[in-house]
Design an enzyme around this catalytic site. Structure first.
Site, PDB file in Angstrom:
ATOM      1  N   GLU A  50       0.488  -0.725  -0.182  1.00 50.51           N
ATOM      2  CA  GLU A  50       0.033   0.336   0.079  1.00 50.51           C
ATOM      3  C   GLU A  50       0.782   0.923  -0.562  1.00 50.51           C
ATOM      4  O   GLU A  50       0.302   2.423  -0.563  1.00 50.51           O
ATOM      5  CB  GLU A  50      -1.001  -0.157   1.146  1.00 50.51           C
ATOM      6  CG  GLU A  50      -1.702  -1.209   0.977  1.00 50.51           C
ATOM      7  CD  GLU A  50      -3.382  -1.467   0.167  1.00 50.51           C
ATOM      8  OE1 GLU A  50      -2.258  -0.581  -0.594  1.00 50.51           O
ATOM      9  OE2 GLU A  50      -3.582  -1.850   0.549  1.00 50.51           O
ATOM     10  N   HIS A  67       2.169   1.621  -3.293  1.00 48.27           N
ATOM     11  CA  HIS A  67       0.847   2.269  -4.417  1.00 48.27           C
ATOM     12  C   HIS A  67       0.230   3.804  -4.118  1.00 48.27           C
ATOM     13  O   HIS A  67       0.873   4.756  -4.696  1.00 48.27           O
ATOM     14  CB  HIS A  67      -0.261   1.744  -4.240  1.00 48.27           C
ATOM     15  CG  HIS A  67      -0.377   0.359  -3.778  1.00 48.27           C
ATOM     16  ND1 HIS A  67      -1.356  -0.577  -3.657  1.00 48.27           N
ATOM     17  CD2 HIS A  67       0.527  -0.488  -4.597  1.00 48.27           C
ATOM     18  CE1 HIS A  67      -0.896  -2.079  -4.532  1.00 48.27           C
ATOM     19  NE2 HIS A  67      -0.139  -2.124  -5.140  1.00 48.27           N
ATOM     20  N   TYR A 107       1.962   6.877  -6.894  1.00 56.85           N
ATOM     21  CA  TYR A 107       0.974   8.372  -7.796  1.00 56.85           C
ATOM     22  C   TYR A 107       1.807   9.560  -7.495  1.00 56.85           C
ATOM     23  O   TYR A 107       2.085  10.543  -8.379  1.00 56.85           O
ATOM     24  CB  TYR A 107      -0.183   8.760  -6.265  1.00 56.85           C
ATOM     25  CG  TYR A 107      -1.464   7.401  -7.057  1.00 56.85           C
ATOM     26  CD1 TYR A 107      -2.207   7.078  -8.072  1.00 56.85           C
ATOM     27  CD2 TYR A 107      -1.364   6.489  -5.715  1.00 56.85           C
ATOM     28  CE1 TYR A 107      -2.755   6.182  -7.680  1.00 56.85           C
ATOM     29  CE2 TYR A 107      -2.399   5.752  -6.188  1.00 56.85           C
ATOM     30  CZ  TYR A 107      -3.017   5.270  -7.084  1.00 56.85           C
ATOM     31  OH  TYR A 107      -4.199   4.336  -7.204  1.00 56.85           O
ATOM     32  N   GLU A 157     -10.360  -1.745  -0.401  1.00 57.95           N
ATOM     33  CA  GLU A 157      -9.906  -2.840  -1.018  1.00 57.95           C
ATOM     34  C   GLU A 157     -10.154  -2.629  -2.136  1.00 57.95           C
ATOM     35  O   GLU A 157      -9.745  -2.609  -3.653  1.00 57.95           O
ATOM     36  CB  GLU A 157      -8.669  -3.620  -0.831  1.00 57.95           C
ATOM     37  CG  GLU A 157      -8.687  -4.326   0.257  1.00 57.95           C
ATOM     38  CD  GLU A 157      -6.340  -3.683   0.676  1.00 57.95           C
ATOM     39  OE1 GLU A 157      -6.828  -3.608  -0.889  1.00 57.95           O
ATOM     40  OE2 GLU A 157      -5.997  -3.968   1.329  1.00 57.95           O
ATOM     41  N   GLU A 210      -4.953  -5.065  -5.520  1.00 56.81           N
ATOM     42  CA  GLU A 210      -6.093  -4.786  -4.541  1.00 56.81           C
ATOM     43  C   GLU A 210      -6.380  -5.947  -4.421  1.00 56.81           C
ATOM     44  O   GLU A 210      -7.611  -6.389  -3.446  1.00 56.81           O
ATOM     45  CB  GLU A 210      -6.888  -3.341  -4.840  1.00 56.81           C
ATOM     46  CG  GLU A 210      -5.753  -2.653  -4.651  1.00 56.81           C
ATOM     47  CD  GLU A 210      -5.357  -2.384  -3.434  1.00 56.81           C
ATOM     48  OE1 GLU A 210      -5.134  -2.276  -2.668  1.00 56.81           O
ATOM     49  OE2 GLU A 210      -4.619  -0.853  -3.276  1.00 56.81           O
ATOM     50  N   HIS A 243      -5.708  -8.912  -2.015  1.00 59.03           N
ATOM     51  CA  HIS A 243      -5.814  -7.877  -0.422  1.00 59.03           C
ATOM     52  C   HIS A 243      -7.338  -8.422  -0.708  1.00 59.03           C
ATOM     53  O   HIS A 243      -7.988  -8.955   0.404  1.00 59.03           O
ATOM     54  CB  HIS A 243      -5.255  -6.476  -0.208  1.00 59.03           C
ATOM     55  CG  HIS A 243      -4.107  -6.265  -0.536  1.00 59.03           C
ATOM     56  ND1 HIS A 243      -3.645  -4.856  -0.738  1.00 59.03           N
ATOM     57  CD2 HIS A 243      -3.045  -7.204  -0.792  1.00 59.03           C
ATOM     58  CE1 HIS A 243      -2.688  -5.057  -1.592  1.00 59.03           C
ATOM     59  NE2 HIS A 243      -2.103  -5.870  -1.125  1.00 59.03           N
TER      60      HIS A 243
END
Lengths: 323, 142
Positions: free
Chosen positions: A102, A105, A109, A163, A197, A200
């Site tokens: 996470e 991730h 961005y 998620e 995701e 997850h």
């Protein structure tokens, strides 16, 4: 709960003695799928970025900032909050992997931003994410559930909804751009996030089901009511968030269908039935194709009897086949 | 007998998506156990296999080991007439890959693909489809 943990003898994790095979299966899946944003050639999207209008650019940055917020929550609060509830030491290890990815991730961005946007645009979007009432409302609804002392299974419900549902109002946009041959490298990166995701949501939903099946009927009913209640609350927020973001491009209705489709999948990860009927959950085929290149509905039954297409092989060699 | 379907064999892990799909189909089906020591189904007539996908990002490991073990037995796969694959579109190119792999390996058609535990639409399409291919199978068997 905390006291109980502290009085236990510290034990080294033994991966050669598993209480639940799913822990190793998911650990292997997640570690094999490990990636970093540096491997995606985001700078190839600079010319494409230049073709977007100012409004489309602002929308894209805002959507990604909203996704960054959810990843940040899941990295720093969500996955760690699930650890004290882990049934097996291997589950804890998997959750550390989830927590770290996470963070990857959330970091990705910023890689997109630094490649495509100005500092001023980035700062404006982060300010927007702190002030947007809908984004803050969904963050708060999830964080409240994660609070210490809360029911472990309710936390898993919230985690699966984050998620498998809450990300998708955001994921829609890069899939939409990709379907129009825009920001295709950014879309490749987002697809790596979507893949993670999905694992997850699947794994946390699986662990939820293991706990849920231990409950008596009344306990199960209470949790199921809670899950559908939380889904309604989040769906209400997502509707407003979607309208605010997508009305100007005329995409709101298309995004809402995507929300229904993903809400149903999130509920399935928990072992529950779908909430939204098929007629409001049929996603725009262009968006489905952007998710999965070979994913037009495969239906040999309804075909006119012409020969079926055998899938183009990815790597499928497996030493276990003996024919 | 109002409806005739081909025999069904399926695999479902403990997450239970495929099991829920098969339950909702309402057609009798034999489950391939996750337990490597458990006996495998032994279909004596033509059957359709329903199989979920567990591939990594490169497509490795798409077909569960127990399903491979089942198909490695030539007498069992001799009756396989088609495969239905499931998965999650979020896995991109490997969506429902196990169905593609089995279709290719066993030279049978991939009849249908669906996500997770399937939608109402998937259930009605697969029921109708199975009925369509089941009718001639059942009548020639008599």
């Amino acid at each position: 709960m905390k006291d109980m943990i502290e009085t236990r003898i510290p034990r080294a994790i033994n991966w050669n003695r598993l209480d639940d095979d799913k822990d190793l299966e998911v650990w292997n899946r997640l570690t094999v799928n490990f990636w970093l944003p540096e491997k995606v050639p985001l700078s190839n999207d600079i010319p494409s970025w230049g073709t977007l209008t100012d409004h489309e650019k602002q929308l894209t940055i805002r959507v990604f900032t909203g996704l960054t917020l959810l990843d940040t929550i899941q990295n720093s609060v969500g996955a760690p909050a699930l650890m004290p509830d882990a049934i097996t030491p291997h589950e804890e290890a998997v959750l550390t992997n989830i927590a770290f990815m996470e963070a990857v991730h959330a970091r990705s961005y910023s890689s997109i931003f630094s490649t495509l946007c100005s500092t001023k645009e980035i700062d404006e979007a982060f300010r927007w994410s702190e002030e947007n009432p809908h984004l803050q409302a969904k963050a708060k609804a999830i964080l409240d559930t994660y609070a210490p002392g809360n029911d472990p299974l309710k936390r898993k419900i919230a985690s699966v909804f984050l998620e498998s549902f809450l990300f998708y109002s955001g994921f829609y946009l890069p899939m939409y751009w990709s379907s129009r041959a825009k920001l295709t490298n950014t879309a490749d990166l987002i697809r790596l996030i979507i893949r993670d995701e999905a694992v997850h949501g699947y794994y946390i939903g699986y662990k939820f089901q293991r706990g849920y099946e231990q409950l008596d009927e009344a306990g199960q009913q209470e949790l199921k009511d809670y899950a559908f209640g939380l889904m309604f609350e989040l769906y209400g927020i997502e509707n407003q968030y979607t309208e605010e973001l997508y009305d100007e491009l005329g995409l709101t209705e298309d995004v809402k269908v995507f929300l229904h489709y993903n809400a149903n999948k999130a509920l399935q990860n928990l072992g529950f039935e779908a909430l939204f009927p098929p007629e409001v959950s049929e996603v725009n085929p262009a968006i489905l194709a952007a998710l999965s290149p070979d994913s037009e509905n495969h239906d040999f039954f309804s075909g006119s009897g012409s020969s079926y297409v055998i899938g183009k092989a990815v790597a499928t060699e497996d030493e276990d086949w003996d024919f | 007998m109002s409806r005739q379907f081909p025999a069904l064999v399926y695999f479902s892990s403990k997450s239970g998506n495929t099991h829920r799909f098969v339950t909702r189909l309402g057609i009798e089906a034999a489950r391939i156990s996750e337990d490597p020591d458990a006996p495998l189904p032994d279909p004596q007539e033509d059957f359709v296999l329903i199989c979920p996908t567990y591939a990594d990002g490169q497509g490795r490991g798409a077909v569960p080991k127990q399903v491979i073990r089942f198909l490695n037995d030539a007498t069992k796969r001799a009756h396989l007439v088609g495969v239905i694959g499931s998965g999650n579109r979020n896995f991109g190119a490997t969506y429902a890959l196990s169905g593609h792999v089995i279709a290719e390996k066993c030279n049978v058609p991939l009849l249908y693909t669906f996500e997770l535990a399937g939608t109402e639409t998937d259930i009605s399409r697969v029921r109708a489809g199975l009925e369509k291919i089941g009718r001639p199978l059942c009548s020639t068997a008599q």
